[in-house]
Design a protein around this motif. Sequence first.
Motif, PDB file in Angstrom:
ATOM      1  N   GLU A  37       0.831  -1.207   0.000  1.00 22.51           N
ATOM      2  CA  GLU A  37       0.000   0.000   0.000  1.00 22.51           C
ATOM      3  C   GLU A  37       0.867   1.259   0.000  1.00 22.51           C
ATOM      4  OE1 GLU A  37      -3.847   0.663   2.449  1.00 22.51           O
ATOM      5  OE2 GLU A  37      -2.165   1.442   3.645  1.00 22.51           O
ATOM      6  N   PHE A  38       1.934   1.266   0.811  1.00 18.62           N
ATOM      7  CA  PHE A  38       2.830   2.416   0.863  1.00 18.62           C
ATOM      8  C   PHE A  38       3.543   2.621  -0.475  1.00 18.62           C
ATOM      9  CE2 PHE A  38       6.890   4.522   2.004  1.00 18.62           C
ATOM     10  CZ  PHE A  38       6.360   5.695   2.511  1.00 18.62           C
ATOM     11  N   PHE A  84       0.985   4.040  -2.787  1.00 13.07           N
ATOM     12  CA  PHE A  84       0.766   5.443  -2.427  1.00 13.07           C
ATOM     13  C   PHE A  84       1.825   6.322  -3.082  1.00 13.07           C
ATOM     14  CE2 PHE A  84       1.867   9.065   0.240  1.00 13.07           C
ATOM     15  CZ  PHE A  84       0.656   9.709   0.362  1.00 13.07           C
ATOM     16  N   ASN A  85       3.081   5.909  -2.951  1.00 10.49           N
ATOM     17  CA  ASN A  85       4.168   6.710  -3.507  1.00 10.49           C
ATOM     18  C   ASN A  85       4.175   6.697  -5.037  1.00 10.49           C
ATOM     19  OD1 ASN A  85       5.919   7.946  -1.344  1.00 10.49           O
ATOM     20  ND2 ASN A  85       5.582   5.901  -0.568  1.00 10.49           N
ATOM     21  N   SER A 142       1.225   8.731  -6.148  1.00 13.68           N
ATOM     22  CA  SER A 142       1.427  10.134  -5.792  1.00 13.68           C
ATOM     23  C   SER A 142       2.159  10.880  -6.902  1.00 13.68           C
ATOM     24  CB  SER A 142       2.211  10.257  -4.484  1.00 13.68           C
ATOM     25  OG  SER A 142       1.412   9.915  -3.392  1.00 13.68           O
ATOM     26  N   ASN A 170      -4.538  14.203  -5.861  1.00 12.67           N
ATOM     27  CA  ASN A 170      -4.089  13.189  -4.918  1.00 12.67           C
ATOM     28  C   ASN A 170      -5.261  12.560  -4.157  1.00 12.67           C
ATOM     29  OD1 ASN A 170      -1.786  11.793  -3.827  1.00 12.67           O
ATOM     30  ND2 ASN A 170      -2.113  12.907  -1.933  1.00 12.67           N
ATOM     31  N   GLN A 210      -5.746   8.593  -4.531  1.00 12.57           N
ATOM     32  CA  GLN A 210      -5.469   7.783  -3.343  1.00 12.57           C
ATOM     33  C   GLN A 210      -6.724   7.106  -2.811  1.00 12.57           C
ATOM     34  OE1 GLN A 210      -2.506   7.095  -2.711  1.00 12.57           O
ATOM     35  NE2 GLN A 210      -1.402   8.778  -3.634  1.00 12.57           N
ATOM     36  N   VAL A 219      -5.541   3.458  -4.177  1.00  8.21           N
ATOM     37  CA  VAL A 219      -4.607   2.945  -3.170  1.00  8.21           C
ATOM     38  C   VAL A 219      -5.349   2.372  -1.979  1.00  8.21           C
ATOM     39  CG1 VAL A 219      -2.749   3.537  -1.552  1.00  8.21           C
ATOM     40  CG2 VAL A 219      -2.753   4.494  -3.859  1.00  8.21           C
ATOM     41  N   VAL A 272       4.344  14.065   1.811  1.00 11.14           N
ATOM     42  CA  VAL A 272       4.236  12.607   1.954  1.00 11.14           C
ATOM     43  C   VAL A 272       4.364  12.204   3.419  1.00 11.14           C
ATOM     44  CG1 VAL A 272       5.377  10.405   1.457  1.00 11.14           C
ATOM     45  CG2 VAL A 272       4.971  12.043  -0.392  1.00 11.14           C
ATOM     46  N   TYR A 280       0.488  10.888   4.247  1.00  9.15           N
ATOM     47  CA  TYR A 280       0.277   9.433   4.186  1.00  9.15           C
ATOM     48  C   TYR A 280      -0.340   8.874   5.463  1.00  9.15           C
ATOM     49  CZ  TYR A 280       0.944   4.437   3.920  1.00  9.15           C
ATOM     50  OH  TYR A 280       0.727   3.084   3.952  1.00  9.15           O
ATOM     51  N   LEU A 315      -4.010   9.971   5.761  1.00  6.28           N
ATOM     52  CA  LEU A 315      -4.886   9.277   4.809  1.00  6.28           C
ATOM     53  C   LEU A 315      -5.107   7.832   5.237  1.00  6.28           C
ATOM     54  CD1 LEU A 315      -3.687  10.521   1.300  1.00  6.28           C
ATOM     55  CD2 LEU A 315      -5.654  11.281   2.619  1.00  6.28           C
ATOM     56  N   LYS A 316      -4.035   7.151   5.573  1.00 12.06           N
ATOM     57  CA  LYS A 316      -4.129   5.724   5.908  1.00 12.06           C
ATOM     58  C   LYS A 316      -4.976   5.463   7.143  1.00 12.06           C
ATOM     59  CE  LYS A 316      -1.463   1.577   6.921  1.00 12.06           C
ATOM     60  NZ  LYS A 316      -2.251   0.699   6.112  1.00 12.06           N
TER      61      LYS A 316
END
Length: 172
Positions: free
Chosen positions: A17-18, A21-22, A25, A83, A87, A91, A149, A153, A156-157
């Motif tokens: 997931e990370f 995300f990146n 992004s 974003n 996301q 994501v 970020v 992050y 959001l998560k």
Amino acid sequence: MIEKIKQFKEKHANLYEFIMFNLLSNIATITNFVVLNLCMSFIFVSLATTDFNLWIFNYSTENGGLAGFLSFLVSFFAAQAVNFIVQRKLVFNANNKLGAAIPIYLFTVIVVYVICMYIPTIVLGPISSVVGSFWGTNITNAINIMVQVIIIYPVLKFVVMKKVPEQDEKTV
């Protein structure tokens, strides 16, 4: 290859997931750089010689002037809008209510905005004096994106893009 990715995703869901995300992004990052450079080079270029000072924001001509402030402002918000959409669906696969998510996201974006609008006032001038205005603007923007970020992050998560358990229609 696709099977290996699926296995990795199942075995390392948070890391996957990370990474996603990146990677995704970068859509917002590209938006940010394109909008920033269009604004600095064309849209607000005539305002580069106008100093802008408001609260902690000291955009002297060395720091891009009013053109710099407006360019970073417009590019930041354009990137954050992109974003949020990317996301949320691609994501985090969030299914929580937007009514609860958007105010928290907006608050986070405003906090990050203040930080990221302040950063150019302290680094743009010194960086530009070494590498020139174009590269100074883009290096400063890269610093801002790293800060975004680091802050956005986790919000959001763990707060904004939550998955809520599906409810059985009989229990609703």
